[in-house]
Scaffold this motif. Sequence first.
Motif, PDB file in Angstrom:
ATOM      1  N   ARG A   1      23.246  68.307 154.828  1.00 34.98           N
ATOM      2  CA  ARG A   1      24.740  68.504 154.473  1.00 34.98           C
ATOM      3  C   ARG A   1      25.142  69.666 155.374  1.00 34.98           C
ATOM      4  N   ALA A   2      24.572  70.884 155.329  1.00 31.17           N
ATOM      5  CA  ALA A   2      24.819  72.161 156.207  1.00 31.17           C
ATOM      6  C   ALA A   2      25.021  71.957 157.550  1.00 31.17           C
ATOM      7  N   VAL A   3      24.009  70.900 158.111  1.00 24.99           N
ATOM      8  CA  VAL A   3      23.886  70.848 159.390  1.00 24.99           C
ATOM      9  C   VAL A   3      25.339  70.084 159.845  1.00 24.99           C
ATOM     10  N   ASP A   4      25.433  68.997 158.814  1.00 22.22           N
ATOM     11  CA  ASP A   4      26.659  68.114 159.241  1.00 22.22           C
ATOM     12  C   ASP A   4      27.950  68.843 159.285  1.00 22.22           C
ATOM     13  N   ALA A   5      28.107  69.935 158.432  1.00 23.87           N
ATOM     14  CA  ALA A   5      29.247  70.775 158.223  1.00 23.87           C
ATOM     15  C   ALA A   5      29.378  71.828 159.270  1.00 23.87           C
ATOM     16  N   GLY A   6      28.432  72.005 160.472  1.00 25.48           N
ATOM     17  CA  GLY A   6      28.212  72.885 161.387  1.00 25.48           C
ATOM     18  C   GLY A   6      27.782  74.074 161.168  1.00 25.48           C
ATOM     19  N   TRP A   7      27.256  74.399 159.896  1.00 30.23           N
ATOM     20  CA  TRP A   7      26.509  75.699 159.720  1.00 30.23           C
ATOM     21  C   TRP A   7      25.088  75.935 160.688  1.00 30.23           C
ATOM     22  N   ASP A   8      25.190  77.099 160.754  1.00 33.48           N
ATOM     23  CA  ASP A   8      23.744  77.478 161.422  1.00 33.48           C
ATOM     24  C   ASP A   8      22.792  77.495 160.218  1.00 33.48           C
ATOM     25  N   VAL A   9      21.691  76.823 160.552  1.00 31.77           N
ATOM     26  CA  VAL A   9      20.540  76.694 159.462  1.00 31.77           C
ATOM     27  C   VAL A   9      19.363  77.324 160.035  1.00 31.77           C
ATOM     28  N   THR A  10      18.795  78.179 159.341  1.00 30.38           N
ATOM     29  CA  THR A  10      17.250  78.901 159.746  1.00 30.38           C
ATOM     30  C   THR A  10      16.490  78.671 158.539  1.00 30.38           C
TER      31      THR A  10
ATOM     32  N   LEU B   1       6.084  69.370 159.240  1.00 34.25           N
ATOM     33  CA  LEU B   1       7.357  70.256 159.251  1.00 34.25           C
ATOM     34  C   LEU B   1       8.065  69.919 160.317  1.00 34.25           C
ATOM     35  N   ALA B   2       7.584  70.083 161.624  1.00 33.95           N
ATOM     36  CA  ALA B   2       8.603  69.766 162.537  1.00 33.95           C
ATOM     37  C   ALA B   2       9.226  68.560 162.293  1.00 33.95           C
ATOM     38  N   ALA B   3       8.603  67.417 161.981  1.00 38.22           N
ATOM     39  CA  ALA B   3       9.124  66.031 162.149  1.00 38.22           C
ATOM     40  C   ALA B   3      10.242  66.139 160.945  1.00 38.22           C
ATOM     41  N   ALA B   4      10.017  66.708 159.703  1.00 37.00           N
ATOM     42  CA  ALA B   4      10.735  66.698 158.781  1.00 37.00           C
ATOM     43  C   ALA B   4      12.110  67.521 159.005  1.00 37.00           C
ATOM     44  N   CYS B   5      11.899  68.635 159.837  1.00 33.25           N
ATOM     45  CA  CYS B   5      12.968  69.297 160.231  1.00 33.25           C
ATOM     46  C   CYS B   5      14.116  68.463 161.214  1.00 33.25           C
ATOM     47  N   SER B   6      13.276  67.742 162.004  1.00 33.56           N
ATOM     48  CA  SER B   6      14.148  66.925 162.954  1.00 33.56           C
ATOM     49  C   SER B   6      14.892  65.864 162.003  1.00 33.56           C
ATOM     50  N   ALA B   7      14.178  65.300 161.000  1.00 29.53           N
ATOM     51  CA  ALA B   7      15.168  64.231 160.047  1.00 29.53           C
ATOM     52  C   ALA B   7      16.406  64.938 159.339  1.00 29.53           C
ATOM     53  N   VAL B   8      16.471  66.194 159.221  1.00 30.17           N
ATOM     54  CA  VAL B   8      17.430  66.688 158.377  1.00 30.17           C
ATOM     55  C   VAL B   8      18.388  67.493 159.528  1.00 30.17           C
ATOM     56  N   GLY B   9      17.748  67.474 160.805  1.00 34.67           N
ATOM     57  CA  GLY B   9      18.555  68.184 161.744  1.00 34.67           C
ATOM     58  C   GLY B   9      18.557  69.911 162.232  1.00 34.67           C
TER      59      GLY B   9
ATOM     60  N   LEU C   1      24.337  64.637 147.613  1.00 34.61           N
ATOM     61  CA  LEU C   1      23.700  64.359 148.868  1.00 34.61           C
ATOM     62  C   LEU C   1      24.325  63.116 149.479  1.00 34.61           C
ATOM     63  N   GLY C   2      24.840  62.339 148.710  1.00 34.36           N
ATOM     64  CA  GLY C   2      25.524  61.270 149.377  1.00 34.36           C
ATOM     65  C   GLY C   2      24.647  60.584 150.409  1.00 34.36           C
ATOM     66  N   ALA C   3      25.202  60.161 151.695  1.00 35.07           N
ATOM     67  CA  ALA C   3      24.422  59.767 152.594  1.00 35.07           C
ATOM     68  C   ALA C   3      23.180  60.486 153.401  1.00 35.07           C
ATOM     69  N   ALA C   4      23.444  61.758 153.012  1.00 37.53           N
ATOM     70  CA  ALA C   4      22.238  62.741 153.383  1.00 37.53           C
ATOM     71  C   ALA C   4      20.919  62.427 152.824  1.00 37.53           C
ATOM     72  N   ARG C   5      21.158  61.683 151.676  1.00 35.16           N
ATOM     73  CA  ARG C   5      19.785  61.554 150.973  1.00 35.16           C
ATOM     74  C   ARG C   5      18.881  60.727 151.605  1.00 35.16           C
ATOM     75  N   VAL C   6      19.413  59.745 152.805  1.00 35.04           N
ATOM     76  CA  VAL C   6      18.625  59.046 153.403  1.00 35.04           C
ATOM     77  C   VAL C   6      17.858  59.724 154.384  1.00 35.04           C
ATOM     78  N   ARG C   7      18.588  60.830 154.908  1.00 33.23           N
ATOM     79  CA  ARG C   7      17.816  61.677 155.703  1.00 33.23           C
ATOM     80  C   ARG C   7      16.798  62.721 154.858  1.00 33.23           C
ATOM     81  N   LYS C   8      16.841  63.034 153.706  1.00 32.38           N
ATOM     82  CA  LYS C   8      15.941  63.615 152.979  1.00 32.38           C
ATOM     83  C   LYS C   8      14.909  62.762 152.738  1.00 32.38           C
ATOM     84  N   LEU C   9      14.966  61.391 152.375  1.00 37.50           N
ATOM     85  CA  LEU C   9      13.977  60.586 152.013  1.00 37.50           C
ATOM     86  C   LEU C   9      12.950  60.434 153.390  1.00 37.50           C
ATOM     87  N   ALA C  10      13.716  60.392 154.587  1.00 39.72           N
ATOM     88  CA  ALA C  10      12.789  60.424 156.002  1.00 39.72           C
ATOM     89  C   ALA C  10      12.155  61.706 155.951  1.00 39.72           C
ATOM     90  N   ALA C  11      12.718  62.978 155.834  1.00 35.62           N
ATOM     91  CA  ALA C  11      11.970  63.990 155.729  1.00 35.62           C
ATOM     92  C   ALA C  11      10.800  64.208 154.755  1.00 35.62           C
TER      93      ALA C  11
END
Length: 283
Positions: free
Chosen positions: A24-33, A67-75, A222-232
Amino acid sequence: MSRLVLVHAHPDDETITCGGLMARAVDAGWDVTLVTCTLGELGEVIPAELRHLEGSDELGPFREKELAAACSAVGVTDHRLLGGRGRWRDSGMVATGEGIRAAAPADLGPGAFAVRADVDLQVHQLVEVLAEAEPDVVVSYDASGGYGHPDHVRAHEITGGAVERIDPLGARVALYATAAAHDEVARGLDALRRRSWLPLPVPPVEDLPTVPDDAVTVRIALGAARVRKLAALRAHATQIGVHDDGSEPPAFALSNGLAQPVTASEGFVLLRGPDGGLAALSA
């Protein structure tokens, strides 16, 4: 633009508790570390075809790839290992016999993250990350580490210490702990018990680390973001099994083989700093 830093103990912790928040944060344009403190070298491996990794020197690097694959899944593109690759190792844990709760083992191995003498160094390493990322919001665990794992407890300690150093008055940085809302988890477990096809036992809610619903400061739907969480979650194949036939809610299980719901929201409790840091994502 808001900036978010998440501090987690091992690969998979970030996705279980914050996968939707990150998406959700990535979708909103936040910088995420994302800061991960160890590579989970002592994790128990679930799939039979990967069980040869358990207890070997290969497990940490393998989990790093997961972990790298999970990060990719959520952006998430900015991921750090605290102190650099291999600096801190998984401390391990022992079961307490009280539901899904853990404690520190009697002996910690060399480089174990939870060794008491290393707290100040770990705080300093995290301060360096926070000084560079300049976060508005930092997320980690509560004082119990969620369920008592010593590395989660240590992550809480150093995150609080590092945030206090960069924002001593608590005026700028909002520090949150992950939190599972009791009633939402209980409803999810009840739904899982009605699944005749689910091949796993469902624990009582009392066995899971939850907090009262009214203690949760903010919930991120989570809304639609849950699909990406499941992928992660699926990306962490050594540690997590995902069970999803389209019914609500999906389920996941760790190496204990107990089904837990992937709830429709993620909860967070404000520990320090200005309220409202995550409010923009809660709408």
